[in-house]
Design a protein around this motif. Sequence first.
Motif, PDB file in Angstrom:
ATOM      1  N   LYS A  38      47.666  50.897  77.369  1.00 52.87           N
ATOM      2  CA  LYS A  38      47.958  51.507  76.077  1.00 52.87           C
ATOM      3  C   LYS A  38      49.456  51.756  75.982  1.00 52.87           C
ATOM      4  O   LYS A  38      50.111  52.049  76.986  1.00 52.87           O
ATOM      5  CB  LYS A  38      47.213  52.827  75.934  1.00 52.87           C
ATOM      6  CG  LYS A  38      45.719  52.669  75.834  1.00 52.87           C
ATOM      7  CD  LYS A  38      45.050  54.008  75.629  1.00 52.87           C
ATOM      8  CE  LYS A  38      43.551  53.816  75.497  1.00 52.87           C
ATOM      9  NZ  LYS A  38      42.864  55.071  75.223  1.00 52.87           N
ATOM     10  N   PRO A  39      50.004  51.676  74.772  1.00 50.54           N
ATOM     11  CA  PRO A  39      51.429  51.989  74.606  1.00 50.54           C
ATOM     12  C   PRO A  39      51.709  53.440  75.010  1.00 50.54           C
ATOM     13  O   PRO A  39      50.862  54.317  74.853  1.00 50.54           O
ATOM     14  CB  PRO A  39      51.669  51.787  73.107  1.00 50.54           C
ATOM     15  CG  PRO A  39      50.588  50.850  72.676  1.00 50.54           C
ATOM     16  CD  PRO A  39      49.406  51.199  73.527  1.00 50.54           C
ATOM     17  N   THR A  40      52.896  53.671  75.538  1.00 50.81           N
ATOM     18  CA  THR A  40      53.323  55.022  75.873  1.00 50.81           C
ATOM     19  C   THR A  40      54.379  55.447  74.862  1.00 50.81           C
ATOM     20  O   THR A  40      55.033  54.613  74.243  1.00 50.81           O
ATOM     21  CB  THR A  40      53.895  55.088  77.304  1.00 50.81           C
ATOM     22  OG1 THR A  40      54.991  54.174  77.402  1.00 50.81           O
ATOM     23  CG2 THR A  40      52.843  54.717  78.338  1.00 50.81           C
ATOM     24  N   VAL A  41      54.549  56.757  74.704  1.00 53.79           N
ATOM     25  CA  VAL A  41      55.507  57.275  73.737  1.00 53.79           C
ATOM     26  C   VAL A  41      56.613  58.002  74.474  1.00 53.79           C
ATOM     27  O   VAL A  41      56.368  58.809  75.368  1.00 53.79           O
ATOM     28  CB  VAL A  41      54.829  58.228  72.731  1.00 53.79           C
ATOM     29  CG1 VAL A  41      55.844  58.751  71.724  1.00 53.79           C
ATOM     30  CG2 VAL A  41      53.693  57.516  72.009  1.00 53.79           C
ATOM     31  N   SER A  42      57.859  57.693  74.081  1.00 46.63           N
ATOM     32  CA  SER A  42      59.030  58.332  74.662  1.00 46.63           C
ATOM     33  C   SER A  42      60.077  58.504  73.566  1.00 46.63           C
ATOM     34  O   SER A  42      60.527  57.513  72.983  1.00 46.63           O
ATOM     35  CB  SER A  42      59.586  57.475  75.807  1.00 46.63           C
ATOM     36  OG  SER A  42      60.788  58.011  76.290  1.00 46.63           O
ATOM     37  N   ARG A  45      59.572  56.806  70.248  1.00 45.72           N
ATOM     38  CA  ARG A  45      59.451  55.352  70.286  1.00 45.72           C
ATOM     39  C   ARG A  45      58.270  54.992  71.190  1.00 45.72           C
ATOM     40  O   ARG A  45      58.038  55.607  72.214  1.00 45.72           O
ATOM     41  CB  ARG A  45      60.726  54.720  70.821  1.00 45.72           C
ATOM     42  CG  ARG A  45      61.957  55.087  70.022  1.00 45.72           C
ATOM     43  CD  ARG A  45      62.863  53.907  69.888  1.00 45.72           C
ATOM     44  NE  ARG A  45      64.139  54.057  69.237  1.00 45.72           N
ATOM     45  CZ  ARG A  45      64.389  54.520  68.028  1.00 45.72           C
ATOM     46  NH1 ARG A  45      63.430  54.990  67.304  1.00 45.72           N
ATOM     47  NH2 ARG A  45      65.601  54.542  67.533  1.00 45.72           N
ATOM     48  N   ASN A  46      57.553  53.989  70.751  1.00 45.43           N
ATOM     49  CA  ASN A  46      56.412  53.505  71.521  1.00 45.43           C
ATOM     50  C   ASN A  46      56.866  52.367  72.422  1.00 45.43           C
ATOM     51  O   ASN A  46      57.569  51.466  71.967  1.00 45.43           O
ATOM     52  CB  ASN A  46      55.335  52.988  70.567  1.00 45.43           C
ATOM     53  CG  ASN A  46      54.706  54.089  69.749  1.00 45.43           C
ATOM     54  OD1 ASN A  46      53.638  54.570  70.085  1.00 45.43           O
ATOM     55  ND2 ASN A  46      55.352  54.506  68.668  1.00 45.43           N
ATOM     56  N   VAL A  48      55.559  49.264  74.253  1.00 45.06           N
ATOM     57  CA  VAL A  48      54.425  48.339  74.279  1.00 45.06           C
ATOM     58  C   VAL A  48      54.704  47.319  75.374  1.00 45.06           C
ATOM     59  O   VAL A  48      55.777  46.706  75.406  1.00 45.06           O
ATOM     60  CB  VAL A  48      54.259  47.631  72.917  1.00 45.06           C
ATOM     61  CG1 VAL A  48      53.090  46.659  72.957  1.00 45.06           C
ATOM     62  CG2 VAL A  48      54.086  48.647  71.796  1.00 45.06           C
ATOM     63  N   GLU A  98      60.302  48.277  72.882  1.00 44.09           N
ATOM     64  CA  GLU A  98      60.371  49.604  72.286  1.00 44.09           C
ATOM     65  C   GLU A  98      60.195  49.422  70.779  1.00 44.09           C
ATOM     66  O   GLU A  98      60.961  48.704  70.139  1.00 44.09           O
ATOM     67  CB  GLU A  98      61.731  50.219  72.602  1.00 44.09           C
ATOM     68  CG  GLU A  98      61.907  51.621  72.107  1.00 44.09           C
ATOM     69  CD  GLU A  98      63.292  52.136  72.440  1.00 44.09           C
ATOM     70  OE1 GLU A  98      63.472  52.690  73.537  1.00 44.09           O
ATOM     71  OE2 GLU A  98      64.176  51.944  71.596  1.00 44.09           O
ATOM     72  N   THR A 104      51.876  56.219  61.899  1.00 52.34           N
ATOM     73  CA  THR A 104      50.836  56.004  62.892  1.00 52.34           C
ATOM     74  C   THR A 104      49.829  54.983  62.357  1.00 52.34           C
ATOM     75  O   THR A 104      49.492  54.996  61.178  1.00 52.34           O
ATOM     76  CB  THR A 104      50.123  57.332  63.204  1.00 52.34           C
ATOM     77  OG1 THR A 104      51.090  58.239  63.755  1.00 52.34           O
ATOM     78  CG2 THR A 104      48.989  57.149  64.181  1.00 52.34           C
ATOM     79  N   LEU A 130      49.912  52.539  67.485  1.00 51.54           N
ATOM     80  CA  LEU A 130      51.170  53.234  67.719  1.00 51.54           C
ATOM     81  C   LEU A 130      51.188  54.542  66.939  1.00 51.54           C
ATOM     82  O   LEU A 130      50.502  54.699  65.937  1.00 51.54           O
ATOM     83  CB  LEU A 130      52.349  52.349  67.290  1.00 51.54           C
ATOM     84  CG  LEU A 130      52.402  50.958  67.930  1.00 51.54           C
ATOM     85  CD1 LEU A 130      53.621  50.198  67.406  1.00 51.54           C
ATOM     86  CD2 LEU A 130      52.420  51.041  69.438  1.00 51.54           C
ATOM     87  N   LYS A 132      53.746  57.725  65.247  1.00 51.07           N
ATOM     88  CA  LYS A 132      55.091  58.019  64.731  1.00 51.07           C
ATOM     89  C   LYS A 132      55.692  59.136  65.534  1.00 51.07           C
ATOM     90  O   LYS A 132      55.091  60.039  65.963  1.00 51.07           O
ATOM     91  CB  LYS A 132      55.043  58.388  63.255  1.00 51.07           C
ATOM     92  CG  LYS A 132      56.434  58.708  62.731  1.00 51.07           C
ATOM     93  CD  LYS A 132      56.403  58.763  61.226  1.00 51.07           C
ATOM     94  CE  LYS A 132      57.621  59.325  60.608  1.00 51.07           C
ATOM     95  NZ  LYS A 132      58.897  58.959  60.950  1.00 51.07           N
TER      96      LYS A 132
END
Length: 132
Positions: A38-42, A45-46, A48, A98, A104, A130, A132
């Motif tokens: 799964k995409p991570t969020v930082s 920004r996601n 992928v 990124e 979302t 993803l 927001k």
Amino acid sequence: MSFITPVIAISGLWAATLASNPAAYAAARDYRFELVGKPTVSAGRNIVQVRLVHVPDGKPVPDAVIFESKADMGPSGMATMPAPVKPMPAKGGVYSFEVAPGMTGTWALHLSAKVQGEPETVTGTVNADLVK
């Protein structure tokens, strides 16, 4: 000797070469991009992550050159809504991007790559949820 004889000989030689080394004549359709986890969020920004796989043998392709990456909300019915995409360094055959989505939802990441020894451009799309 007629003109047809050399043409037949060359055709036969080409067929023999193809039969002896079919991997050397793979097609772009022999590859696919797959979402890795799964995409991570930082920082809003996601991240992928995707893998490019050679379909006939299931092996990842670690040395592809991904030269185009775009994101849009096509899977959510809004293909005209893009998001900025920034390629990140690849690690062990995993290509990271990124993505800064405007909202979302489910986004499509469209990729184009060159694979060593493959004359055609490999293209594909992965969908990712993803935020927001």
